[in-house]
Scaffold this active site. Structure first.
Site, PDB file in Angstrom:
ATOM      1  N   SER A  62      20.417  -5.772  20.206  1.00 38.17           N
ATOM      2  CA  SER A  62      20.674  -4.934  19.037  1.00 38.17           C
ATOM      3  C   SER A  62      21.852  -3.990  19.265  1.00 38.17           C
ATOM      4  O   SER A  62      22.946  -4.427  19.582  1.00 38.17           O
ATOM      5  CB  SER A  62      19.386  -4.173  18.707  1.00 38.17           C
ATOM      6  OG  SER A  62      19.549  -3.426  17.555  1.00 38.17           O
ATOM      7  N   ASP A  64      23.963  -2.655  12.277  1.00 38.16           N
ATOM      8  CA  ASP A  64      24.037  -2.547  13.729  1.00 38.16           C
ATOM      9  C   ASP A  64      24.504  -3.920  14.249  1.00 38.16           C
ATOM     10  O   ASP A  64      24.644  -4.865  13.467  1.00 38.16           O
ATOM     11  CB  ASP A  64      22.697  -2.081  14.320  1.00 38.16           C
ATOM     12  CG  ASP A  64      21.589  -3.101  14.209  1.00 38.16           C
ATOM     13  OD1 ASP A  64      21.707  -4.009  13.357  1.00 38.16           O
ATOM     14  OD2 ASP A  64      20.603  -3.010  14.955  1.00 38.16           O
ATOM     15  N   ASP A  84      23.342  -6.543  15.637  1.00 38.68           N
ATOM     16  CA  ASP A  84      22.629  -7.794  15.328  1.00 38.68           C
ATOM     17  C   ASP A  84      22.213  -7.841  13.854  1.00 38.68           C
ATOM     18  O   ASP A  84      21.418  -8.694  13.443  1.00 38.68           O
ATOM     19  CB  ASP A  84      21.430  -8.034  16.260  1.00 38.68           C
ATOM     20  CG  ASP A  84      20.336  -7.000  16.119  1.00 38.68           C
ATOM     21  OD1 ASP A  84      20.665  -5.832  15.829  1.00 38.68           O
ATOM     22  OD2 ASP A  84      19.149  -7.347  16.273  1.00 38.68           O
ATOM     23  N   LYS A 106      12.866  -6.397   9.779  1.00 37.66           N
ATOM     24  CA  LYS A 106      13.912  -5.677   9.081  1.00 37.66           C
ATOM     25  C   LYS A 106      15.134  -6.580   8.952  1.00 37.66           C
ATOM     26  O   LYS A 106      15.382  -7.435   9.809  1.00 37.66           O
ATOM     27  CB  LYS A 106      14.225  -4.379   9.790  1.00 37.66           C
ATOM     28  CG  LYS A 106      14.743  -4.488  11.206  1.00 37.66           C
ATOM     29  CD  LYS A 106      14.942  -3.078  11.727  1.00 37.66           C
ATOM     30  CE  LYS A 106      14.588  -2.889  13.155  1.00 37.66           C
ATOM     31  NZ  LYS A 106      15.468  -3.448  14.142  1.00 37.66           N
TER      32      LYS A 106
HETATM   33  O1  LIG Z   1      16.635  -2.155  18.338  1.00 38.19           O
HETATM   34  P1  LIG Z   1      16.229  -2.999  17.160  1.00 38.19           P
HETATM   35  O2  LIG Z   1      17.219  -2.929  16.016  1.00 38.19           O
HETATM   36  O3  LIG Z   1      15.912  -4.369  17.594  1.00 38.19           O
HETATM   37  O4  LIG Z   1      14.859  -2.372  16.639  1.00 38.19           O
HETATM   38  C1  LIG Z   1      13.703  -2.336  17.411  1.00 38.19           C
HETATM   39  O5  LIG Z   1      13.606  -1.106  18.091  1.00 38.19           O
HETATM   40  C2  LIG Z   1      13.514   0.030  17.255  1.00 38.19           C
HETATM   41  C3  LIG Z   1      13.480   1.235  18.162  1.00 38.19           C
HETATM   42  O6  LIG Z   1      12.317   1.193  18.924  1.00 38.19           O
HETATM   43  P2  LIG Z   1      12.050   2.249  20.030  1.00 38.19           P
HETATM   44  O7  LIG Z   1      11.970   3.578  19.323  1.00 38.19           O
HETATM   45  O8  LIG Z   1      10.769   1.876  20.676  1.00 38.19           O
HETATM   46  O9  LIG Z   1      13.237   2.192  20.942  1.00 38.19           O
HETATM   47  C4  LIG Z   1      12.276  -0.062  16.395  1.00 38.19           C
HETATM   48  O10 LIG Z   1      12.230   1.039  15.546  1.00 38.19           O
HETATM   49  C5  LIG Z   1      12.328  -1.362  15.619  1.00 38.19           C
HETATM   50  O11 LIG Z   1      11.195  -1.514  14.844  1.00 38.19           O
HETATM   51  C6  LIG Z   1      12.484  -2.527  16.547  1.00 38.19           C
HETATM   52  O12 LIG Z   1      12.586  -3.707  15.802  1.00 38.19           O
HETATM   53 MG   LIG Z   2      19.166  -4.295  15.587  1.00 38.80          MG
END
Ligand SMILES: O=P([O-])(O)O[C@H]1O[C@H](COP(=O)(O)O)[C@@H](O)[C@H](O)[C@H]1O
Ligand SMILES: [Mg+2]
Length: 587
Positions: free
Chosen positions: A157, A314, A316, A411
């Protein structure tokens, strides 16, 4: 033999095993070099070899480098072998249905998707392997679209460039949760020995078992977007200029197609940031959540072309950031909660227009206060509701994640970009703005103020000490009953499974022992949550405060009070000096 001695032998065994198993010369050398001086590098080797990566908020995510706790060729081979053996047992139909693999533009992502595909093909499992970088949401979409058994997206991400990750989705198109994640971890542990064939990716794409889903997925995805588009008739004549950035990630060509599907004029790209680049050269953090710094080039571009709205993904393309130029010339970057309120109210209004007969009680919106943090929980909740015949319009979280409709049970920053663009168009055509619309929502439903941020801490034992101290701050075994002058009404601790507001002291949400999460509800109505990130070395905090005019608290008063509470929380609950926590850097 003392503990230290046996630990060393254990470590030496692990070093030897690594050297026997790793076929990547670079990571093999990394471990060999460290092992030259066990006295000096013992701690580092322990960190790298004693623990394996675990499935967190968004699959596996870690720094790229040598060792079991890191992302590298060997841990990917092992993960894929474990996954494949688990799927073969749990879902034998995978031999017909196959597995989807996508990857972002980071270093190694492409190779690791291919290694994973090779492990499948060697077992006779068909794969849908994207031939180009794709947005994360294309993987969950493709699982449902092609009827595959599961899917993997190789991405970290918006994390720093040295990280990578492995997101696993199940056959319902949502990310894996317990007990599947536990089952896969167990299976990985049972399939650690890399098979010689697992490393060979030379014949993956020419295998009759390998199919490139790119064109069909693109077509299917954009057709499905139809259900979210309401104003194709007027979208084409829009005069609103929208600037778009992909943050050096994968989103641009996919957002272009989504805008076409909506009949919208194309967004104006931030040229330096719309081609995938694993160096993320123009930003300190490739995270649109970090605000102004990350959107600097986008605001420059927008100023130069006279565009009042910026849309960002972002890297990805599963998150969406939005900024708007205010009348005073400054750029307002909307928070995830604000975008959530805007998109939620828009989708609800559209739904009502299209479906006047459907009772509101059958229509759902999901936020991560009703589930644990992470879209994996919301994706599965949405699936569960749909299976009961309910309509799920929208799900969102504070971390700028939005799921419009249920084409994708995760998402999706691509569909959210198109919906946001159509919405902004409609507003601007009526001489309104996003900011004005947000004010109208606040006027109708009341202000919801929030102030969120984080501290950085690279040492998990320190984080545990900080949280344990918090659990005993009111005396042995007692949570604090105040923070500075602010009295606490109730405490919910989802790590240990305690909620003082419930008669049986049991929280409604599930307990998650592997991560820290405590929520304090103050007597003045403010709610604050402290939790460890599952994707980055951060301790995050979230606060929400609603002004209550009956208690003489107007918006400005509530804003001041919230700021003060946040300062007290930072000082008394985090104790950053004592624990050596690093404050959020300027983006
Ligand atoms: O990073 P992404 O876009 O894949 O997003 C992922 O990580 C985020 C941050 O998580 P944390 O607060 O545990 O770091 C989460 O809110 C999200 O649901 C999850 O899909
Ligand atoms: Mg992402």
């Amino acid at each position: 033999m003392d503990g230290l001695e046996s630990g060393r032998i254990n470590l030496q065994g692990l070093v030897q095993q690594w050297l026997n198993w790793d076929k990547n010369e670079k990571t093999k050398k990394e471990i060999a070099d460290l092992a030259q001086d066990l006295e000096k590098n013992g701690k580092e080797l322990e960190k790298r070899l004693l623990q394996r990566m675990e499935f967190g908020t968004a699959g596996l995510r870690a720094r790229m480098g040598a060792g079991n706790s890191m992302m590298n060729d060997l841990t990917i081979v092992q993960t894929a072998q474990g996954l494949v053996q688990f799927v073969l047992k749990d879902k034998p139909e995978v031999r017909q249905k196959g597995i989807v693999f996508g990857f972002d533009g980071r270093y190694n992502s492409d190779k690791w998707a291919k290694i994973s595909a090779a492990v499948c093909i060697n077992e006779g499992i068909p794969v849908y392997l994207f031939s180009k970088t794709c947005p994360t949401p294309y993987v969950p979409f493709s699982i449902k679209y092609f009827g595959a058994t599961c899917g993997v997206m190789v991405t970290a991400s918006h994390n720093p460039k040295d990280d990578n990750g492995y997101k696993v989705y199940w056959e319902n198109g949502a990310q894996i949760v317990s007990p599947i994640d536990k089952g896969i971890s167990q299976s990985i542990a049972e399939n650690l020995q890399p098979l010689g064939t697992s490393w060979d990716i030379s014949e993956v794409e020419s295998s009759p078992l390998c199919k490139d889903p790119y064109s069909e997925a693109m077509e299917g995805y954009n057709k499905a977007l139809n259900s979210l588009c309401l104003h194709r008739d007027t979208n084409g004549s829009s005069t609103l200029k929208i600037v778009y950035t992909a943050m050096h990630g994968v989103g641009y060509p996919y957002v272009q197609e989504a805008f076409k599907a909506f009949g919208l004029p194309q967004p104006i790209p931030v040229d330096e940031q719309v081609v995938p680049d694993p160096e993320f050269p123009t930003v300190k953090y490739p995270n649109p959540e970090e605000g102004k710094g990350a959107l600097l080039l986008a605001t420059k571009k927008a100023d130069s072309v006279g565009s009042p709205v910026i849309i960002a993904n972002d890297p990805d393309a599963d998150r969406l950031a939005v900024a708007e130029k205010l009348p005073n010339g400054e750029w307002k970057i909307f928070s995830g909660n604000e975008i959530g309120a805007l998109l939620g109210s828009w989708l609800w209004a559209c739904f009502q227009k299209k479906n006047s007969g459907v009772p509101a009680s059958d229509v759902y919106m999901i936020a991560s206060t009703e589930t644990l943090t992470g879209f994996k929980w919301m994706g599965n909740k949405a699936d569960e509701l749909e299976k009961k015949g309910k309509t799920v319009l929208f799900a969102f979280e504070e971390a700028i994640g939005f799921m419009c409709g249920t084409n994708v049970l995760d998402k999706d920053g691509v569909s959210a970009a198109a919906v946001m663009a159509e919405f902004a168009n409609q507003l601007y055509a009526q001489n309104l703005t996003l900011e004005k619309q947000l004010e109208a929502i606040y006027t109708k439903y009341g202000y919801h103020l929030s102030s969120n941020s984080y501290f950085i801490c690279h040492d998990p034992p320190t984080i545990s000490r900080m949280f344990d101290e918090l659990r005993n701050m009111g005396g042995q075994g007692k949570y604090p009953d105040s923070c500075g002058p602010y009295k606490i009404q109730s405490v919910r601790d989802l790590t240990v499974g305690y909620d003082s507001s419930k008669a049986d002291k049991k929280p409604v949400l599930p307990v998650s022992k592997s991560s820290q999460m405590i929520t304090f509800t103050f007597e003045n109505g403010c709610v604050a949550t402290l939790r460890t990130s599952g994707t980055e070395p951060k301790i995050k905090y979230y606060t929400e405060h609603k002004p209550d005019p009956s208690k003489g608290l107007d918006r400005a008063g509530a804003e001041r009070e919230l700021e003060d509470i946040v300062n007290k929380i930072r000082q008394h609950f985090f104790q950053p000096e004592k624990f050596g926590l690093i404050p959020r850097p300027d983006a």
